[in-house]
Scaffold this motif. Sequence first.
Motif, PDB file in Angstrom:
ATOM      1  N   ARG A 145      -7.742  -0.165  -5.701  1.00 43.31           N
ATOM      2  CA  ARG A 145      -8.266  -0.621  -6.850  1.00 43.31           C
ATOM      3  C   ARG A 145      -7.358  -1.589  -7.522  1.00 43.31           C
ATOM      4  O   ARG A 145      -6.277  -1.528  -7.906  1.00 43.31           O
ATOM      5  CB  ARG A 145      -8.112   0.654  -7.850  1.00 43.31           C
ATOM      6  CG  ARG A 145      -8.694   0.818  -9.273  1.00 43.31           C
ATOM      7  CD  ARG A 145      -8.668   2.069  -9.956  1.00 43.31           C
ATOM      8  NE  ARG A 145      -9.006   2.030 -11.395  1.00 43.31           N
ATOM      9  CZ  ARG A 145      -8.262   2.274 -12.329  1.00 43.31           C
ATOM     10  NH1 ARG A 145      -6.775   2.587 -11.968  1.00 43.31           N
ATOM     11  NH2 ARG A 145      -8.365   2.372 -13.418  1.00 43.31           N
ATOM     12  N   HIS A 146      -8.351  -2.538  -8.145  1.00 38.83           N
ATOM     13  CA  HIS A 146      -7.621  -3.649  -9.103  1.00 38.83           C
ATOM     14  C   HIS A 146      -8.131  -3.424 -10.691  1.00 38.83           C
ATOM     15  O   HIS A 146      -9.430  -3.378 -10.852  1.00 38.83           O
ATOM     16  CB  HIS A 146      -8.080  -4.805  -8.755  1.00 38.83           C
ATOM     17  CG  HIS A 146      -7.942  -5.222  -7.145  1.00 38.83           C
ATOM     18  ND1 HIS A 146      -8.853  -4.312  -6.333  1.00 38.83           N
ATOM     19  CD2 HIS A 146      -7.239  -5.946  -6.432  1.00 38.83           C
ATOM     20  CE1 HIS A 146      -8.361  -4.892  -5.164  1.00 38.83           C
ATOM     21  NE2 HIS A 146      -7.300  -5.610  -5.077  1.00 38.83           N
ATOM     22  N   TYR A 147      -6.993  -3.235 -11.540  1.00 40.85           N
ATOM     23  CA  TYR A 147      -7.289  -3.000 -12.952  1.00 40.85           C
ATOM     24  C   TYR A 147      -6.432  -3.657 -13.802  1.00 40.85           C
ATOM     25  O   TYR A 147      -5.446  -4.249 -13.819  1.00 40.85           O
ATOM     26  CB  TYR A 147      -7.407  -1.358 -12.980  1.00 40.85           C
ATOM     27  CG  TYR A 147      -6.186  -0.827 -12.617  1.00 40.85           C
ATOM     28  CD1 TYR A 147      -5.120  -0.266 -13.355  1.00 40.85           C
ATOM     29  CD2 TYR A 147      -5.777  -0.696 -11.249  1.00 40.85           C
ATOM     30  CE1 TYR A 147      -3.898  -0.042 -12.889  1.00 40.85           C
ATOM     31  CE2 TYR A 147      -4.714   0.014 -10.627  1.00 40.85           C
ATOM     32  CZ  TYR A 147      -3.544   0.259 -11.684  1.00 40.85           C
ATOM     33  OH  TYR A 147      -2.453   0.868 -11.241  1.00 40.85           O
ATOM     34  N   GLN A 148      -6.626  -3.442 -15.137  1.00 37.54           N
ATOM     35  CA  GLN A 148      -5.858  -3.912 -16.279  1.00 37.54           C
ATOM     36  C   GLN A 148      -5.540  -5.384 -16.361  1.00 37.54           C
ATOM     37  O   GLN A 148      -4.533  -6.130 -16.212  1.00 37.54           O
ATOM     38  CB  GLN A 148      -4.464  -3.164 -16.351  1.00 37.54           C
ATOM     39  CG  GLN A 148      -4.569  -1.790 -16.739  1.00 37.54           C
ATOM     40  CD  GLN A 148      -3.219  -0.934 -16.699  1.00 37.54           C
ATOM     41  OE1 GLN A 148      -2.250  -1.616 -16.687  1.00 37.54           O
ATOM     42  NE2 GLN A 148      -3.300   0.268 -16.869  1.00 37.54           N
ATOM     43  N   ALA A 149      -6.864  -6.009 -15.893  1.00 34.54           N
ATOM     44  CA  ALA A 149      -6.551  -7.669 -15.666  1.00 34.54           C
ATOM     45  C   ALA A 149      -6.832  -8.269 -17.124  1.00 34.54           C
ATOM     46  O   ALA A 149      -7.464  -7.845 -18.148  1.00 34.54           O
ATOM     47  CB  ALA A 149      -7.821  -8.003 -15.196  1.00 34.54           C
ATOM     48  N   THR A 150      -5.992  -9.448 -17.155  1.00 33.97           N
ATOM     49  CA  THR A 150      -5.832 -10.281 -18.233  1.00 33.97           C
ATOM     50  C   THR A 150      -5.974 -11.696 -17.911  1.00 33.97           C
ATOM     51  O   THR A 150      -5.438 -11.835 -16.683  1.00 33.97           O
ATOM     52  CB  THR A 150      -4.460 -10.179 -19.033  1.00 33.97           C
ATOM     53  OG1 THR A 150      -3.338 -10.502 -18.075  1.00 33.97           O
ATOM     54  CG2 THR A 150      -4.298  -8.676 -19.517  1.00 33.97           C
ATOM     55  N   SER A 168      -2.871   1.181  -4.514  1.00 34.55           N
ATOM     56  CA  SER A 168      -3.152   1.263  -3.213  1.00 34.55           C
ATOM     57  C   SER A 168      -2.911   2.779  -2.574  1.00 34.55           C
ATOM     58  O   SER A 168      -2.718   2.963  -1.505  1.00 34.55           O
ATOM     59  CB  SER A 168      -2.338   0.356  -2.256  1.00 34.55           C
ATOM     60  OG  SER A 168      -2.441  -1.123  -2.595  1.00 34.55           O
ATOM     61  N   THR A 169      -2.869   3.620  -3.789  1.00 36.85           N
ATOM     62  CA  THR A 169      -2.574   5.123  -3.298  1.00 36.85           C
ATOM     63  C   THR A 169      -3.581   5.695  -2.261  1.00 36.85           C
ATOM     64  O   THR A 169      -3.163   6.643  -1.561  1.00 36.85           O
ATOM     65  CB  THR A 169      -2.467   6.074  -4.417  1.00 36.85           C
ATOM     66  OG1 THR A 169      -3.778   5.935  -5.117  1.00 36.85           O
ATOM     67  CG2 THR A 169      -1.209   5.763  -5.215  1.00 36.85           C
ATOM     68  N   LYS A 170      -4.771   5.019  -2.209  1.00 34.89           N
ATOM     69  CA  LYS A 170      -5.879   5.655  -1.490  1.00 34.89           C
ATOM     70  C   LYS A 170      -6.229   4.792  -0.135  1.00 34.89           C
ATOM     71  O   LYS A 170      -7.465   4.539   0.406  1.00 34.89           O
ATOM     72  CB  LYS A 170      -7.037   5.933  -2.224  1.00 34.89           C
ATOM     73  CG  LYS A 170      -6.685   7.420  -2.966  1.00 34.89           C
ATOM     74  CD  LYS A 170      -8.112   7.834  -3.877  1.00 34.89           C
ATOM     75  CE  LYS A 170      -7.745   8.826  -4.884  1.00 34.89           C
ATOM     76  NZ  LYS A 170      -8.833   9.266  -5.575  1.00 34.89           N
ATOM     77  N   PHE A 171      -5.567   3.529  -0.211  1.00 37.50           N
ATOM     78  CA  PHE A 171      -5.809   2.316   0.721  1.00 37.50           C
ATOM     79  C   PHE A 171      -4.752   2.119   1.924  1.00 37.50           C
ATOM     80  O   PHE A 171      -3.561   2.486   1.382  1.00 37.50           O
ATOM     81  CB  PHE A 171      -5.823   1.112   0.096  1.00 37.50           C
ATOM     82  CG  PHE A 171      -6.324   0.137   0.562  1.00 37.50           C
ATOM     83  CD1 PHE A 171      -7.809   0.146   1.053  1.00 37.50           C
ATOM     84  CD2 PHE A 171      -5.865  -1.274   0.959  1.00 37.50           C
ATOM     85  CE1 PHE A 171      -8.537  -0.890   1.689  1.00 37.50           C
ATOM     86  CE2 PHE A 171      -6.515  -2.285   1.230  1.00 37.50           C
ATOM     87  CZ  PHE A 171      -7.894  -2.222   1.626  1.00 37.50           C
ATOM     88  N   TYR A 172      -5.117   2.764   3.095  1.00 40.72           N
ATOM     89  CA  TYR A 172      -3.888   2.955   4.310  1.00 40.72           C
ATOM     90  C   TYR A 172      -4.128   1.873   5.527  1.00 40.72           C
ATOM     91  O   TYR A 172      -5.212   1.098   5.742  1.00 40.72           O
ATOM     92  CB  TYR A 172      -4.358   4.163   4.791  1.00 40.72           C
ATOM     93  CG  TYR A 172      -4.596   5.245   3.948  1.00 40.72           C
ATOM     94  CD1 TYR A 172      -3.430   5.808   3.134  1.00 40.72           C
ATOM     95  CD2 TYR A 172      -5.908   5.750   3.467  1.00 40.72           C
ATOM     96  CE1 TYR A 172      -3.576   6.840   2.120  1.00 40.72           C
ATOM     97  CE2 TYR A 172      -5.936   6.626   2.692  1.00 40.72           C
ATOM     98  CZ  TYR A 172      -4.888   7.154   1.765  1.00 40.72           C
ATOM     99  OH  TYR A 172      -5.108   8.499   1.101  1.00 40.72           O
ATOM    100  N   SER A 173      -3.101   1.500   5.978  1.00 46.02           N
ATOM    101  CA  SER A 173      -2.993   0.783   7.524  1.00 46.02           C
ATOM    102  C   SER A 173      -3.904   1.735   8.575  1.00 46.02           C
ATOM    103  O   SER A 173      -3.491   2.869   8.365  1.00 46.02           O
ATOM    104  CB  SER A 173      -1.962   0.198   7.595  1.00 46.02           C
ATOM    105  OG  SER A 173      -1.272  -0.345   6.825  1.00 46.02           O
TER     106      SER A 173
END
Length: 223
Positions: A145-150, A168-173
Motif C-alpha cells: 500500500r502507498h498512501y499519504q502522498a504529497t 509492506s506488512t502484507k507484501f512478502y518475498s
Amino acid sequence: MKRRTLPVAAALVATASLLLTACGSGDDGSKGNNKIAGADQGSETPSASASASGAPAEDKPDGVDVSLPKDMNLVFDWTKPKNKNEAAAMADAANFMRAIYHGVDKRTTKDAALVTYSTGNGLKYGQTQIKVRLDGGWTATGTRRHYQATTRSASNGSTVEVAFCVDSTKFYSKEVKTGKVLKGAPSISDFDYFKIIMVKLPTGDDLWQASHVYVEPKAAKCQ
C-alpha cells in the motif's frame, strides 16, 4: 530474508537532513524550502526498445506494459492533485513503482517499463531493487500500500517531488523455484517513506521519469 519488499541499497538512501526537508503541497511555495534535491537532474528520452506491447500503463495511453500478476497487488491510496503537472508526475511515480515489480516478475533489470519511467539515479535504483530479487531467487506476492502522498513543484516547472508512505506488512518475498512465501512478524521495518524526484520528458510528451529516489526506512510517521 527480511519480509521487506524493496531492500534499500546504502548508496541510494538519503541522509536524514534530506529526508526531513519540508514537503508541503505544490500550491504553497511559502512552506519550507522550495528547493528540491535532485531538481537539476535532466530527463532522457527512452530508447526504441521501451515501446513494449501488452497492457497499457494506468492513466497512460502509451502502450507501456506495467501489468502485474494477480497475486502482486500495488495499491495507490492517494488523491490526485489539482495541479496538472503534479497529477501527471504522481501518476508516473506510481507507474515507476509498478515498473520495478514488472521487472521482478519478468526477471530482468532491462525491462522496457523501467526504462520508460525512470532515468539516471532513478533507473539505477530500480535496477538495484530488481537485481536483489533476481540474485536471491525471489519474486513478490501480496498487497503493498502507498498512501499519504504529497507533491511539490520546483520553480523550473519540469520537476516535481512526489513523497509518500509505503506499508509492506502484507507484501512478502516468494521463492521462485519452490513458490514458498517468506513471511515474518509485522514490524516497523515494513514501513518506508519515499521521496521520488520526477522530471518531465523534454520531448513534449506528457511523460515523467523518476530521476532520484530517497528512502527513509523504518518510518514511524507512516505507521
